[in-house]
Design a protein around this motif. Structure first.
Motif, PDB file in Angstrom:
ATOM      1  N   TYR A   1      78.124  18.055  45.484  1.00  0.00           N
ATOM      2  CA  TYR A   1      78.276  19.189  44.858  1.00  0.00           C
ATOM      3  C   TYR A   1      79.750  19.197  44.138  1.00  0.00           C
ATOM      4  O   TYR A   1      79.838  19.891  43.115  1.00  0.00           O
ATOM      5  CB  TYR A   1      78.360  20.239  45.925  1.00  0.00           C
ATOM      6  CG  TYR A   1      78.839  21.806  45.583  1.00  0.00           C
ATOM      7  CD1 TYR A   1      77.802  22.239  44.642  1.00  0.00           C
ATOM      8  CD2 TYR A   1      80.118  22.044  45.940  1.00  0.00           C
ATOM      9  CE1 TYR A   1      78.431  23.737  44.298  1.00  0.00           C
ATOM     10  CE2 TYR A   1      80.343  23.443  45.624  1.00  0.00           C
ATOM     11  CZ  TYR A   1      79.580  24.096  44.630  1.00  0.00           C
ATOM     12  OH  TYR A   1      79.927  25.485  44.246  1.00  0.00           O
TER      13      TYR A   1
ATOM     14  N   THR B   1      66.172  14.533  39.576  1.00  0.00           N
ATOM     15  CA  THR B   1      67.170  15.059  40.088  1.00  0.00           C
ATOM     16  C   THR B   1      68.400  15.306  38.761  1.00  0.00           C
ATOM     17  O   THR B   1      69.165  16.019  39.001  1.00  0.00           O
ATOM     18  CB  THR B   1      67.947  14.076  41.069  1.00  0.00           C
ATOM     19  OG1 THR B   1      67.090  13.896  41.913  1.00  0.00           O
ATOM     20  CG2 THR B   1      69.114  14.740  41.707  1.00  0.00           C
TER      21      THR B   1
ATOM     22  N   LEU C   1      70.232  19.009  38.576  1.00  0.00           N
ATOM     23  CA  LEU C   1      71.303  19.081  39.078  1.00  0.00           C
ATOM     24  C   LEU C   1      72.639  19.969  38.141  1.00  0.00           C
ATOM     25  O   LEU C   1      73.550  20.324  38.832  1.00  0.00           O
ATOM     26  CB  LEU C   1      72.148  17.768  39.600  1.00  0.00           C
ATOM     27  CG  LEU C   1      71.725  17.115  40.873  1.00  0.00           C
ATOM     28  CD1 LEU C   1      72.443  15.807  41.082  1.00  0.00           C
ATOM     29  CD2 LEU C   1      71.962  18.057  41.899  1.00  0.00           C
TER      30      LEU C   1
ATOM     31  N   ILE D   1      73.697  23.173  39.318  1.00  0.00           N
ATOM     32  CA  ILE D   1      73.809  23.428  40.726  1.00  0.00           C
ATOM     33  C   ILE D   1      75.253  22.892  40.995  1.00  0.00           C
ATOM     34  O   ILE D   1      76.127  23.641  41.783  1.00  0.00           O
ATOM     35  CB  ILE D   1      72.843  22.574  41.404  1.00  0.00           C
ATOM     36  CG1 ILE D   1      71.389  23.210  41.193  1.00  0.00           C
ATOM     37  CG2 ILE D   1      73.200  22.782  42.951  1.00  0.00           C
ATOM     38  CD1 ILE D   1      70.394  22.620  42.016  1.00  0.00           C
ATOM     39  N   ILE D   2      75.589  21.760  40.633  1.00  0.00           N
ATOM     40  CA  ILE D   2      76.749  21.195  40.957  1.00  0.00           C
ATOM     41  C   ILE D   2      78.188  21.553  40.415  1.00  0.00           C
ATOM     42  O   ILE D   2      78.045  22.335  39.413  1.00  0.00           O
ATOM     43  CB  ILE D   2      76.905  19.358  40.883  1.00  0.00           C
ATOM     44  CG1 ILE D   2      76.552  19.076  39.402  1.00  0.00           C
ATOM     45  CG2 ILE D   2      75.622  19.042  41.692  1.00  0.00           C
ATOM     46  CD1 ILE D   2      76.764  17.831  38.909  1.00  0.00           C
ATOM     47  N   LYS D   3      79.219  21.307  40.993  1.00  0.00           N
ATOM     48  CA  LYS D   3      80.471  21.900  40.340  1.00  0.00           C
ATOM     49  C   LYS D   3      81.288  20.646  39.603  1.00  0.00           C
ATOM     50  O   LYS D   3      81.696  19.761  40.466  1.00  0.00           O
ATOM     51  CB  LYS D   3      81.280  22.431  41.381  1.00  0.00           C
ATOM     52  CG  LYS D   3      82.644  23.014  40.972  1.00  0.00           C
ATOM     53  CD  LYS D   3      83.534  23.424  42.226  1.00  0.00           C
ATOM     54  CE  LYS D   3      84.713  24.170  41.826  1.00  0.00           C
ATOM     55  NZ  LYS D   3      85.392  24.716  42.924  1.00  0.00           N
TER      56      LYS D   3
END
Length: 211
Positions: free
Chosen positions: A71, A126, A130, A133-135
């Motif tokens: 993340y 994926t 992603l 979603i990810i930071k």
């Protein structure tokens, strides 16, 4: 080996089957793992560096540190970064016994082969999911850190385990050739790291973010 053990014991009822498997895994992995964590926490406290160096150890203790790193890679801590792979392994153990238990014996090899072939596709999907979603900007590393990105490796290992595969010297050279080929392709596509070899980065980037 894990898959073979599960296959050999799946004639048991589900409860003793799971208790036996998880009991063996816990006795083999937990003592050294938690002694390492506890020892480092004590050392950090004695040195007065606990506020910084013990950050995120709760994720390591619950085998979820790889998910935190996926993340936000800035959460990578140099003393526990290597534990991400053990987190992936433990997450794999949560699902794999049930897969082996409920899969009909005559279909197990087909299932393992299908999962092995599906690995690159899972990583590609994926990659598509992603970004929102990810930071931060570490998409390739996030894919690498997730347990779904290693399903083909686990499946191939399981397939070799139940087929009594005996390695020969030429297998080593073939594996080396394939690894070098994938590495060269990855190098040639360095300008687009998010689409590396088989959508599977061969290393963890972001060394400047280790804190």
């Amino acid at each position: 080996m894990i898959t073979r053990i599960l296959v050999e014991h799946r004639e048991q009822p589900l409860k003793p089957y799971l208790l036996s498997f998880y009991g063996r895994r816990a006795m083999r992995l937990f003592p050294a793992y938690y002694v390492f964590i506890l020892g480092f926490l004590i050392l950090a406290a004695l040195l007065g560096s606990a506020p910084r160096n013990t950050d995120n150890w709760g994720y390591a203790a619950t085998y979820t540190y790889n998910l935190l790193m996926a993340y936000d890679l800035t959460e990578k801590r140099i003393m526990i970064v290597h534990l991400w792979s053990l987190c992936v392994e433990e997450q794999f153990y949560l699902i794999w016994p049930l897969v082996i238990f409920y899969c009909p014996p005559e279909r197990l090899r087909s299932l393992l082969l299908a999962l092995a072939l599906a690995g690159p596709l899972l990583r590609y999907v994926t990659l598509l999911i992603l970004p929102g979603i990810i930071k931060g900007d570490h998409l390739a590393e996030s894919v690498y850190l997730l347990p779904t990105s290693h399903i083909d490796a686990f499946a191939i290992g399981g397939l070799l385990g139940i087929t009594n595969f005996q390695a020969r010297p030429w297998h080593f050279f073939l594996a080396l050739l394939l690894t070098l080929g994938a590495g060269y392709w990855n190098y040639q596509r360095a300008e687009a790291p998010n689409t590396s070899a088989f959508w599977y980065p061969l290393y963890l980037e972001g060394g400047s973010q280790v804190v």
